[in-house]
Scaffold this motif. Structure first.
Motif, mmCIF file in Angstrom:
data_model
loop_
_atom_site.group_PDB
_atom_site.id
_atom_site.type_symbol
_atom_site.label_atom_id
_atom_site.label_comp_id
_atom_site.label_asym_id
_atom_site.label_seq_id
_atom_site.Cartn_x
_atom_site.Cartn_y
_atom_site.Cartn_z
ATOM 1 N N ASP A 26 0.869 -1.264 0.038
ATOM 2 C CA ASP A 26 0.058 -0.039 0.030
ATOM 3 C C ASP A 26 0.883 1.045 0.074
ATOM 4 N N SER A 27 0.963 1.792 -1.143
ATOM 5 C CA SER A 27 2.121 2.876 -1.233
ATOM 6 C C SER A 27 1.568 4.171 -0.787
ATOM 7 N N GLN A 28 2.469 5.143 -0.585
ATOM 8 C CA GLN A 28 2.043 6.497 0.226
ATOM 9 C C GLN A 28 1.127 7.075 -0.731
ATOM 10 N N ARG A 29 0.100 7.689 -0.236
ATOM 11 C CA ARG A 29 -1.021 8.548 -1.136
ATOM 12 C C ARG A 29 -0.298 9.829 -1.073
ATOM 13 N N ILE A 30 -0.801 10.500 -2.135
ATOM 14 C CA ILE A 30 -0.379 11.832 -2.292
ATOM 15 C C ILE A 30 -0.632 12.733 -0.978
ATOM 16 N N LYS A 31 0.194 13.721 -0.691
ATOM 17 C CA LYS A 31 0.070 14.614 0.638
ATOM 18 C C LYS A 31 -1.272 15.190 0.705
ATOM 19 N N PRO A 32 -1.582 15.236 1.992
ATOM 20 C CA PRO A 32 -3.064 15.788 2.210
ATOM 21 C C PRO A 32 -3.012 17.542 1.827
ATOM 22 N N SER A 33 -3.964 17.773 1.433
ATOM 23 C CA SER A 33 -4.303 19.375 1.274
ATOM 24 C C SER A 33 -4.829 19.858 2.416
ATOM 25 N N ALA A 34 -4.416 21.255 2.696
ATOM 26 C CA ALA A 34 -5.006 21.921 3.984
ATOM 27 C C ALA A 34 -6.619 21.440 4.354
ATOM 28 N N SER A 35 -7.532 21.592 3.228
ATOM 29 C CA SER A 35 -8.917 21.088 3.736
ATOM 30 C C SER A 35 -9.283 20.138 2.510
ATOM 31 N N GLY A 36 -10.151 19.412 3.032
ATOM 32 C CA GLY A 36 -10.666 18.403 2.120
ATOM 33 C C GLY A 36 -12.140 17.686 2.617
ATOM 34 N N LEU A 37 -12.537 16.976 1.634
ATOM 35 C CA LEU A 37 -13.670 16.547 2.020
ATOM 36 C C LEU A 37 -13.798 15.841 3.558
ATOM 37 N N VAL A 38 -12.504 14.995 3.857
ATOM 38 C CA VAL A 38 -12.655 14.214 4.960
ATOM 39 C C VAL A 38 -12.905 15.080 6.070
ATOM 40 N N SER A 296 -5.001 12.323 -0.034
ATOM 41 C CA SER A 296 -5.435 11.446 1.169
ATOM 42 C C SER A 296 -6.580 12.163 1.858
ATOM 43 N N THR A 297 -6.900 13.357 1.247
ATOM 44 C CA THR A 297 -8.269 13.753 1.937
ATOM 45 C C THR A 297 -9.374 13.411 1.155
ATOM 46 N N VAL A 298 -9.247 12.478 0.261
ATOM 47 C CA VAL A 298 -10.543 11.987 -0.664
ATOM 48 C C VAL A 298 -10.789 10.885 -0.031
ATOM 49 N N PRO A 299 -12.241 10.738 0.430
ATOM 50 C CA PRO A 299 -12.838 9.460 0.893
ATOM 51 C C PRO A 299 -12.820 8.372 -0.154
ATOM 52 N N ARG A 300 -12.626 7.181 0.560
ATOM 53 C CA ARG A 300 -12.415 5.909 -0.365
ATOM 54 C C ARG A 300 -13.559 4.997 0.033
ATOM 55 N N LEU A 301 -14.314 4.405 -0.589
ATOM 56 C CA LEU A 301 -15.518 3.380 -0.254
ATOM 57 C C LEU A 301 -15.502 2.086 -0.892
ATOM 58 N N LEU A 302 -14.970 1.319 -0.140
ATOM 59 C CA LEU A 302 -15.091 -0.117 -0.800
ATOM 60 C C LEU A 302 -16.477 -0.979 -0.716
ATOM 61 N N LEU A 303 -16.744 -1.259 -1.600
ATOM 62 C CA LEU A 303 -18.079 -2.160 -1.687
ATOM 63 C C LEU A 303 -17.474 -3.716 -2.053
ATOM 64 N N PRO A 315 -6.161 -0.118 12.458
ATOM 65 C CA PRO A 315 -7.269 0.532 11.888
ATOM 66 C C PRO A 315 -7.469 1.138 10.587
ATOM 67 N N LEU A 316 -8.570 1.403 10.188
ATOM 68 C CA LEU A 316 -8.716 1.905 8.826
ATOM 69 C C LEU A 316 -8.162 3.095 8.580
ATOM 70 N N LYS A 317 -7.603 3.614 7.749
ATOM 71 C CA LYS A 317 -7.099 4.925 7.426
ATOM 72 C C LYS A 317 -8.484 6.074 7.728
ATOM 73 N N ARG A 318 -8.034 7.020 7.938
ATOM 74 C CA ARG A 318 -9.191 7.981 8.175
ATOM 75 C C ARG A 318 -9.664 8.536 6.600
ATOM 76 N N GLY A 319 -10.938 8.373 6.676
ATOM 77 C CA GLY A 319 -11.549 8.594 5.160
ATOM 78 C C GLY A 319 -11.854 7.303 4.415
ATOM 79 N N ASP A 320 -11.575 6.227 4.999
ATOM 80 C CA ASP A 320 -11.739 4.980 4.397
ATOM 81 C C ASP A 320 -12.925 4.289 4.767
ATOM 82 N N TYR A 321 -13.913 4.063 4.102
ATOM 83 C CA TYR A 321 -15.214 3.318 4.388
ATOM 84 C C TYR A 321 -15.422 2.001 3.853
ATOM 85 N N MET A 322 -15.964 1.110 4.420
ATOM 86 C CA MET A 322 -16.334 -0.006 3.489
ATOM 87 C C MET A 322 -17.808 -0.565 4.028
ATOM 88 N N GLU A 323 -18.329 -1.283 3.169
ATOM 89 C CA GLU A 323 -19.494 -1.921 3.398
ATOM 90 C C GLU A 323 -19.360 -3.337 2.698
#
Ligand code: CNA
Length: 384
Positions: A26-38, A296-303, A315-323
């Motif tokens: 699981d490689s490094q995700r792009i650096k977080p921006s100051a604000s984001g959806l999360v 990294s501020t972008v939510p990821r949803l796993l179905l 724990p899951l990364k912040r912003g990661d969701y799964m159903e």
């Protein structure tokens, strides 16, 4: 000769990214921006989400878990839905999501009757005796194909477009496009069901190729796809008229270059404001690592039926969701919360009927709303 050569040269000049069965870290995700959806939303706490996922993981077959009941009853009931789907739905309804990238695999087509690779019991890897191959990946190994194309061709006969219909999951993705929310769908599937359900070409990247075209596996000289299909369906090997090599549909094998369109990911993923990962084990590179290239501020949803790739970590990364659970169930639940279910059902019925009666599917589907394009439409907020 020159045709074959130029095709080959193009492949070499383009970045040498080939399909491989090795899954990278699981490689490094792009650096977080100051604000984001999360950060923008009061998202559900990760610990709460994980507790809910673990509960569901333990009792996937039990549809009567309290959280499932609540989410299903809430669109018309009084309690607000909660959980991963409700959180992401809230983002969509608030208009915070406008550029969804969907990453999909064989799991979105199992409800259409096409086995995936790895599901124990039903997956192709568990049923390889009939193909008589030494190890599962051999069926997509180009060197093995060179020696013996028969196993791939007998599997191809089952996968060729025309024998299976898209299911609710495909039409949900089509609805994302209709709502102007789909930036792009990246699929590993070769069954053509995305196109068949009406997802337009410019919204779709078939990362592992398709049956739509064919070429010699040695010299890459193009070969008429329909003729290749006819030969394969009649248990014959289509032969290259130039070098006498075996012709194969342009499905990407292990060790082969991915199609040019795949490289669009470098622009798409940084633009995504939601990543939806559906029905894939994320075991095949380079595709699997794409999921780590959104901000990294972008939510990821796993179905999916089980946690995969970066969603296996605790724990899951912040912003990661799964159903977790059956995809059609999860997607219907998602559509319910979004208030899209009957619209998807209508779209699906109209499209399937039109295809059945061989009429223009778009005329009846668009009678009550017009299809939009997220890149050119600004004002098309999600409706519900
Ligand atoms: P995979 O490795 O078989 O993984 C499929 C994933 O989907 C697994 O995690 C399953 O648990 C999950 N899954 C399957 N059915 C369901 C369901 N009903 N509900 C929820 N989850 C489900 O397949 P990948 O796509 O990850 O592997 C990529 C390969 C598979 C690609 O290169 C394809 O070419 C190849 N493939 C494609 C098809 C097709 O086109 N339909 C079929 C079989 C294999």
């Amino acid at each position: 000769m020159s045709k074959a050569k130029s095709s080959r040269e193009r492949r070499v000049v383009q970045a040498r990214v080939t399909r491989s069965s090795v899954n990278l870290q699981d490689s490094q995700r792009i650096k977080p921006s100051a604000s984001g959806l999360v950060n923008d939303l009061s998202l559900m706490r990760v610990s709460e989400q994980q507790a809910s996922s673990t509960r569901k993981g333990k009792s996937q077959k039990d549809c009567n878990t309290p959280s499932t009941k609540l989410a299903l009853s809430s669109p018309s009931g009084s309690s607000a839905p909660h959980g991963a789907l409700a959180t992401i739905s809230r983002l969509i309804k608030l208009g915070r999501v406008r550029n969804i990238v969907v990453v999909a695999g064989a799991g979105i087509s199992t409800a259409s009757g096409i086995p995936d690779f790895r599901t124990p019991g039903t997956g192709l890897y568990a049923n390889l005796v009939k193909y008589d191959i030494p190890y599962p990946e051999a069926i997509f190994n180009i060197d093995y194909f060179s020696d013996n194309p028969h196993p791939f061709f007998s599997m191809a006969k089952e996968l060729y477009p025309g024998f299976h219909r898209p299911n609710y999951v495909h039409y949900f993705i089509r609805m994302l496009h209709k709502k102007g929310l789909l930036l792009r769908m990246y699929t590993q599937n070769i069954d053509g069901l995305e196109k068949l359900c009406g997802i337009p070409d410019d919204k779709l990247v078939e990362a592992h190729g398709s049956f739509a075209t064919a070429a010699c596996h040695l010299c890459y000289t193009p070969y008429p796809a329909e003729e290749a299909k006819q030969a394969i369906m009649n248990d014959k090997i289509p032969i290259c008229t130039f070098c006498a090599g075996a012709v194969k549909p342009n499905v990407v094998f292990f060790g082969e270059d991915l199609p040019e369109k795949y490289f669009q990911h470098a622009e798409d993923f940084p633009k995504a404001d939601l990543l939806m990962i559906m029905g894939t084990s994320l075991k095949i590179e380079p595709f699997a690592s794409l999921v780590n290239t959104v901000k990294s501020t972008v939510p990821r949803l796993l179905l999916n039926r089980d946690p995969v790739g970066p969603f296996e970590r605790r724990p899951l990364k912040r912003g990661d969701y799964m159903e977790l659970g059956d995809l059609v169930d999860s997607v219907q639940k998602f559509a319910d919360i979004l208030g899209w279910h009957s619209e998807i059902q209508h779209l699906m019925n109209c499209h399937e009927n039109a295809l059945f009666y061989n009429t223009d599917p778009n005329s009846s589907e668009n009678s009550d709303s017009s299809e939009t394009d997220s890149r050119i439409s600004d004002s098309s907020g999600p409706s519900n």
